[in-house]
Design an enzyme around this catalytic site. Structure first.
Site, short mmCIF file in Angstrom:
data_model
loop_
_atom_site.label_atom_id
_atom_site.label_comp_id
_atom_site.label_asym_id
_atom_site.label_seq_id
_atom_site.Cartn_x
_atom_site.Cartn_y
_atom_site.Cartn_z
N ASP A 88 4.18 30.17 36.13
CA ASP A 88 4.99 29.42 35.18
C ASP A 88 6.46 29.64 35.54
O ASP A 88 6.76 30.15 36.63
CB ASP A 88 4.65 29.78 33.73
CG ASP A 88 4.91 31.25 33.39
OD1 ASP A 88 5.66 31.92 34.13
OD2 ASP A 88 4.36 31.73 32.38
N HIS A 136 6.79 33.86 35.40
CA HIS A 136 5.84 34.85 35.94
C HIS A 136 5.27 34.44 37.30
O HIS A 136 4.95 33.27 37.51
CB HIS A 136 4.68 35.03 34.95
CG HIS A 136 5.13 35.44 33.59
ND1 HIS A 136 5.30 34.52 32.56
CD2 HIS A 136 5.46 36.65 33.07
CE1 HIS A 136 5.72 35.16 31.47
NE2 HIS A 136 5.81 36.45 31.75
N SER A 141 4.97 41.64 30.07
CA SER A 141 3.98 40.64 30.46
C SER A 141 3.48 40.78 31.89
O SER A 141 2.40 40.28 32.21
CB SER A 141 4.55 39.23 30.26
OG SER A 141 5.76 39.08 30.98
#
Length: 353
Positions: free
Chosen positions: A328, A331, A38
């Site tokens: 978040d 991340h 990600s």
């Protein structure tokens, strides 16, 4: 005197203003190509049935137009920042995005998928795109380049590209420390050895396909992300040392093996990009970087929200994510990524060129 001082001030501001990284003379980067998880996925998971997606608000609230793209951030992710700083383009698109054009392919795309890892079991858990499949996507990409530009031009693009790989975090956080399967088969050192073998093998595969400049990001201090502080850091939400020690062991083993590999690869450079110590440096002195909060994310409460739990109904999402290291609970924010790239880019350029 005032005129002289003004001129000196103006010269100082111009010379110190932030811009793209100065590359060595007669050196340019044709394209950026990214693989992994990600941290490097700009939206490939939008087009597959994956566990983790970020194509809904408030993700992307500070990106171009304020639209969610699938990036796990309020704005740009690390590959976008690298692409800009290397003088290639403003952001790196997802390979699976049906709207990308031929000109996008010529300057690079990302094949990464949120939830991916070096361990095949990790992508079984998350339904992300496994690294071997990402490699197959790259082969398809090469075929498109050859069809459009001819083999000679396509090979030149590939040889003048920088390849980024970022994986391993999900192997620890979503696999080894979350499910018992791998812990029943491997101790931490043995598991790290397996991950490193797969990482080195992936670099070798890229080299066989023409990659000349490969940058492999190490593991981050995974025990210090807000989610893990909340779930395993005790009442004071401290960094989880067990997780960080596993990441440090992985990094030590990875560095040793990639240095050995690099010495054997003809006319190629392999750089190990430290993802651990720069983040520790930020965590230890956030005020130096203009940050106010480093132990919770900007989305919702910041303690546990990520992916589908970070959404438009999340309460108390902050208005200014630039004050936060994390967007978040897993991340980094765009600000966090910018700070990180500023720290590692000079050494990366020295290693690759």
């Amino acid at each position: 005197m005032m005129v002289i001082l003004f001129c000196l001030y103006a010269c100082f501001c111009i010379s110190s203003s932030k811009g793209t990284m100065s590359l060595p003379k007669n050196v340019s980067v044709q394209a950026v190509l990214a693989f992994g998880d990600s941290t490097m996925d700009p939206g490939n998971n939008n087009y597959i049935k994956a566990l983790f997606k970020a194509n809904f608000p408030p993700y992307g609230k500070d990106f171009m137009g304020g639209n969610p793209t699938g990036r796990f951030s309020n704005g740009k992710i690390v590959t976008d920042v690298f692409a800009k700083e290397l003088g290639v383009k403003e952001y790196l698109p997802a390979y699976l995005d049906p709207s990308i054009q031929d000109k996008d392919l010529q300057t690079g795309v990302s094949f990464a998928s949120a939830g991916s890892g070096y361990d095949p079991l990790t992508t079984t858990i998350t339904s992300a795109i496994p690294l071997p499949v990402q490699l197959d996507m790259f082969k398809q990409y090469m075929g498109k380049l050859i069809k459009k530009n001819g083999k000679e031009v396509a090979n030149k693009i590939i040889s003048n590209s920088v390849f980024f790989i970022s994986s391993s975090s999900n192997d620890f956080l979503l696999n080894y420390f979350f499910f018992p399967t791998r812990r029943s088969q491997y101790d931490v050192r043995a598991y790290n050895n397996m991950l490193v073998e797969r990482a080195v093998g992936f670099v070798q595969d890229l080299h066989k396909l023409g990659a000349k400049k490969i940058a492999v990001l190490s593991a981050a201090p995974i025990g210090c992300v807000p989610f893990e502080r909340t779930m395993a850091g005790g009442t004071h939400r401290m960094c989880v040392e067990e997780y960080n020690k596993a990441a440090q062991l992985f990094n030590s083993m990875l560095k040793q093996q990639l240095q050995l590999l690099a010495s054997s690869l003809h006319e190629s450079r392999v750089a190990i990009v430290d993802f651990y110590n720069p983040f520790i440096k930020i965590l230890e002195n956030p005020q130096q970087y203009g940050l106010e909060d480093i132990d919770r994310g900007s989305c919702g409460t910041g303690f546990i929200e990520m992916a589908f739990t970070c959404n438009k109904f999340s309460p108390t999402t902050c208005s200014d994510a630039s004050k936060y290291l994390f967007w978040d609970s897993i991340h980094p924010s765009e600000k966090g990524y910018n700070i990180y790239v500023d720290q590692v880019l000079p050494d990366l350029v020295k290693s690759l060129f």
